[in-house]
Design an enzyme around this catalytic site. Sequence first.
Site, mmCIF file in Angstrom:
data_model
loop_
_atom_site.group_PDB
_atom_site.id
_atom_site.type_symbol
_atom_site.label_atom_id
_atom_site.label_comp_id
_atom_site.label_asym_id
_atom_site.label_seq_id
_atom_site.Cartn_x
_atom_site.Cartn_y
_atom_site.Cartn_z
ATOM 1 N N GLU A 57 31.621 37.290 40.989
ATOM 2 C CA GLU A 57 31.121 38.005 39.808
ATOM 3 C C GLU A 57 30.724 37.081 38.678
ATOM 4 O O GLU A 57 29.736 37.305 37.986
ATOM 5 C CB GLU A 57 32.149 39.032 39.324
ATOM 6 C CG GLU A 57 32.168 40.317 40.121
ATOM 7 C CD GLU A 57 32.787 40.174 41.507
ATOM 8 O OE1 GLU A 57 33.480 39.159 41.755
ATOM 9 O OE2 GLU A 57 32.581 41.063 42.345
ATOM 10 N N HIS A 126 40.696 49.715 41.687
ATOM 11 C CA HIS A 126 39.274 50.088 41.823
ATOM 12 C C HIS A 126 38.952 51.337 41.014
ATOM 13 O O HIS A 126 38.003 52.043 41.308
ATOM 14 C CB HIS A 126 38.934 50.358 43.288
ATOM 15 C CG HIS A 126 39.060 49.166 44.171
ATOM 16 N ND1 HIS A 126 40.269 48.673 44.564
ATOM 17 C CD2 HIS A 126 38.123 48.367 44.721
ATOM 18 C CE1 HIS A 126 40.084 47.620 45.340
ATOM 19 N NE2 HIS A 126 38.785 47.408 45.445
#
Lengths: 325, 441
Positions: A57, A126
Amino acid sequence: MLYREALNRAIDDVMRIDPDVVVLGEDVGLYGGSYRVTEGLVAKYGERRVIDTPIAELSIVGNAVGMAIGGLRPVAEIMTANFSLLAFDQIINHMSKYRYMSAGKITLPMVVRFPQGVSRQLAAQHSESYEQMLSAVPGLTVFAANDVNYAYHALKKAVLMDDPVIFIEHELLYNKKGDVDFNAELDPFKARIVKEGEDITIVSYLKMVDDVMASVGKIEESLKRSCEVIDLCSLNPVDYDTVAKSLKKTGRLVVVEEDHKTGGYGAQIVSNVCEELFYMLDAPPLRIAGEDVPIPYNRTLELLSIPTPDKIAEKITEWGRRNGL
Amino acid sequence: MDYEIVMPQLSASMEEGRLVNWKVHPGDSVKAGDVIAEVESDKAVMDVQSFKDGTVKELKVSEGESVPVGSVIAVLQTEGGKEAPEKEKKEEPEAVHEAPKSAPPKKEKPRKKEEAPESVVEELFGGASASKESKTGPTTEKRAAVSAGEASPKARALAAGYAIDIEALQKEGSLPLPAHEEDIKEWYLRRRFTPKALKLVRLYALDPAIFDKAGKIGEEDVEKYVKEHEIPLPKPVSTMKKAIISTVEEAAKKPVYHIFDRIDAALLKIYENRELTYTVWFLKLFAEAMMKHEGFRTTLKDEKLFVWPNASISLAIADGEDLYAAVFKDLNRKSVEEISAALAEMKRKIASKRVRPEDLAGSTFGLSNLGMTGIERFDAMINRDDSAIAAIGAEVDGRISVTLTVDHRVVNGLQAALFMESLKTLAVDRRFFERAKEGGD
């Protein structure tokens, strides 16, 4: 048209008119995106403009920042908001600050897309919402799309804007149906009045707008009062004019968010309203938010940890009864 | 067990209903099938029955109020489940009876109960504070959370403008705790206006601020203002009126044309009497003609045409401001006596507001007779699903005017002209009149 199709169409439309627009992220190319938002784009625009990146990321946003400095208009996708934490140095230290640090010589026309929120049993790592952190960073514009029409127009404008934008999506909204008025001139910074009413102003954003709408019938029936529902759309800056106009009429504010309550985004709205509109209030503001726990995996507990239409209706009704409604 | 009674959907187009009146009160026991309320739909006033035995626990809608179909209007306590509240009510008074010496029955008791917390509140305000917490229990806790002077920011701002001392008024019990904007407004209005004047202000939806007279504003002040400023009286639109508006708007969208002619009234005059009125004879006359011309038994729905086997006519019947398109079915099979009886029955139903949805559906043709009022000639608007309507005027020189308004999508001009021709022929055919007295078909 589905929410994800509207996002796809927005990216497609800007890629067609501006060759500087590039898409990058994990699985955005050949796979078409985890939520199929970038589906079909690699076939149309090739691998040089739709770039599959490694699972890293920090490098996704870092590369996007570099591309933006170099004159491109990157649209980066973070697969799910939790993973964005790895990219926060790039987001906070670079993406938001370059224009300021360079005295305006460098602009960063880039967008980072953030699917987030409690989906269905994806568990604590998540399911997070990060609008509170992202909105607290000066230099970033934060959009949150609930409405399909807004999703299309706001994403298009975000890509074409010369400033960095965080574009938040909710994982449960991708298959939401709605109409897109392609000819509309939509201002992405303006809050959307989803439903007009006279007695209670309910402010929300992302998926919670739909949950609020699902609860409004019950609230109005039991309190015999009408609710005005506002979708903030832009979380930074906030269209306080629309909120104030509504509050002048109703005198009562409710903020509904999925985020954890402590330090949650809605606190900022309530704080601002109390500071600026105190004498318009006819009841203490009510915040309905997620519990202060990591989101549980168990479905029953998961639903207990966030607002649902039933809970929203119950809490607003109870609060209304306590406060003169 | 609580059983919820909801606003029923009494017709396909009904979205909300107005509760006309309650036939029961909280505490009444009802049996399945008992009428508990009267409800006005978009078409008529009808009874709402209970489907279960039980005791009325709560009426959630007040008389005159409109609520959407499906919303709860009353709660019944049915047998089984929680019987406890019932028992408690009976036992409680006895227990309390011991305290007061001369035990006046039941009624005294609830009042006593209300008084208690009030005096506690006074105590609190008087400065005695929560010294007696143990005795008053949970009620004090709740009350103690708010103290005199508590009001919303909006209420405070408003009170400041009116120079109202919230705290003092709350101490004397004139304002609730905490006070909200509406409480201040209400209090202010009560002080400024006499009750009758306030009623008028609300009736005319006036802004109370327009009255700048010092001292109390009376009924006559408001009446004077209304007259001087020509304020119209806002009139609530009844559910029936709403339905009429939408029906007429729908009718206005139909592509229509008009055909006008006069028919000979000689035989009608002979056969007409108190029972067999012009209206009755016209119903039969048109029914007979309809059997010869299927276009007038045809309806258009979703681009499909349907031809109905019998002649059913909707007749415009006005009842004050209300207007009904009452349907008389299968007129071709009925004698004029039967039609006359049906008409009388329908008028009774309308007068007592007992019209049912099925009384207003199933026609293909309409009839409107203003002849009895002396109107010579007019044209009418087609009812809901009908394909045409006939407007009947007064008799002039032995002839009666008939104006057909026809939906061109269903019936063309020639068909309409032939229909009119049949009417005229029947009107002078003595055999038709004789046959009509005997029966149909």
